[in-house]
Design a protein around this motif. Structure first.
Motif, PDB file in Angstrom:
ATOM      1  N   TYR A 125      -9.787 -11.769 -81.699  1.00  0.00           N
ATOM      2  CA  TYR A 125      -8.442 -12.759 -80.982  1.00  0.00           C
ATOM      3  C   TYR A 125      -9.091 -14.156 -81.180  1.00  0.00           C
ATOM      4  O   TYR A 125      -8.110 -14.683 -81.521  1.00  0.00           O
ATOM      5  N   THR A 139      -8.716 -14.936 -85.723  1.00  0.00           N
ATOM      6  CA  THR A 139      -7.057 -15.306 -85.590  1.00  0.00           C
ATOM      7  C   THR A 139      -5.901 -15.810 -84.891  1.00  0.00           C
ATOM      8  O   THR A 139      -5.320 -17.222 -85.980  1.00  0.00           O
ATOM      9  N   ARG A 197      -5.349 -20.918 -93.227  1.00  0.00           N
ATOM     10  CA  ARG A 197      -5.019 -21.439 -91.759  1.00  0.00           C
ATOM     11  C   ARG A 197      -4.643 -22.988 -91.931  1.00  0.00           C
ATOM     12  O   ARG A 197      -5.093 -23.667 -91.339  1.00  0.00           O
TER      13      ARG A 197
END
Length: 344
Positions: A78, A81, A123
């Motif tokens: 978690y 991401t 990203r």
């Protein structure tokens, strides 16, 4: 993993040029080494309890360790991401008896620790979203408190078109990652890299970089002074601040806001040696994770995240907008809106 660790440790630079190798290493640590370590600890504690205090046919540490290991993997994934992309706008009101009247309600947008070299591939949308959030704020001034880079000034060039439209009229200082110390070169090349970074910030981004300097901000008939120093850290972080030079010519009666990347300088230097009423810092990233109110940075730094007060003087430490390691768990990227108020 031992071989992988030795290979990374043998690199002369602080991190590999291609951060994929570092990110892969951290992923393997989080998916395999960490959960196994958690299981082993729980199993060992369960075995000791079974043999000494709670005699039973089963080692319940196995089951607890399995559940804790699975939860750790889920939290890690978690953080890598979803968590790493979350952004929080935090509003902070600070009251001063000596704030000039014209600055009552003055809003400062405080950001720090962009670490531009981290944002590549998918990203890359993270800093774009952060800049959109910054543009949506209605403020009087933007202050950036260091660590624009990971290691190399060229990181600015790749992201300047994203940053420049949102962060206009910025006053900034340098952080520990902004120096060339994280890439091993000759002193001449390191000096050249520092000059490149200052050029990119001042000319390409249009920022005012304060290297042991100060600048006066006027509003109506009143003024405040923004003092910015180079990084003032404890070893192994660089100590390049020249406080005497930065405050030279600043009146003792002036209302001073100090920009300093490393918050450890507040108790060590700023409080005893300056008259700065408000200090803005970054550096800690708020530990990039928080569990039940506890952060790993609290072990080494008392003022590691948030607003702290000492005899009417304040420091705000932001969790920043990035990090060398792309991970955030219950400590999102942050844009802090600091509103100054005159205490009646």
């Amino acid at each position: 993993m031992i071989v992988y660790t030795c290979l990374l440790a043998s690199i002369h630079n602080f991190a590999p040029s291609d951060l994929t190798w570092l990110n892969l290493y951290l992923l393997l640590i989080g998916l395999f080494v960490g959960p196994k370590a958690i299981f082993t600890i729980c199993s060992s504690v369960g075995w000791v309890l079974r043999k000494t205090i709670i005699p039973t046919h089963r080692n319940y540490g196995h089951y607890i360790g399995l559940i804790a290991g699975v939860l750790a993997v889920a939290a890690y994934l978690y953080g890598l991401t979803i968590g790493v992309g979350k952004i929080r706008v935090r509003h902070v009101d600070v009251y001063f008896a000596d704030l000039p009247k014209s600055f009552d309600g003055y809003k400062i947008l405080h950001v720090s620790d962009l670490h531009l070299g981290t944002f590549d591939g998918w990203r890359r949308t993270i800093p774009e979203n952060e800049m959109d959030s910054i543009k949506a704020q209605k403020v009087n001034l933007i202050c950036f408190t260091g660590d624009l880079l990971n290691m190399r000034p060229q990181e600015v060039l790749a992201m300047q078109n994203t940053i420049r439209p949102a962060m206009v009229g910025v006053i900034s200082v340098l952080g520990n990652h902004d120096y060339a110390e994280y890439v091993k070169h000759t002193p001449q090349i390191e000096s050249q890299m520092m000059k490149q970074l200052l050029t990119y910030e001042r000319k390409n981004l249009g920022w005012a970089v304060l290297n042991n300097e100060h600048i006066t901000i006027h509003n109506g008939n009143d003024s405040i002074v923004i003092v910015g120093t180079e990084n003032d850290g404890r070893p192994p972080f660089p100590q390049r601040a020249d406080w005497a030079k930065a405050f030279r010519g600043v009146s003792k009666n002036a209302f001073v806001i100090c920009l300093q990347h490393d918050p450890s300088a507040w108790e060590r230097t700023i409080l005893p040696k300056t008259n700065a009423q408000l200090t803005l810092s970054g550096h800690t990233h708020g530990g990039q994770m928080q569990i039940l109110g506890h952060r790993p940075t609290q072990l080494s730094q008392h003022e590691d995240y948030g607003l702290y007060e000492r005899n009417g003087r304040y420091i705000y430490v932001t969790s920043g907008l990035g990090g060398l390691v792309p991970f955030r768990l219950n400590m999102p990227n942050e844009i802090a809106i600091i509103t100054l108020h005159r205490q009646q």
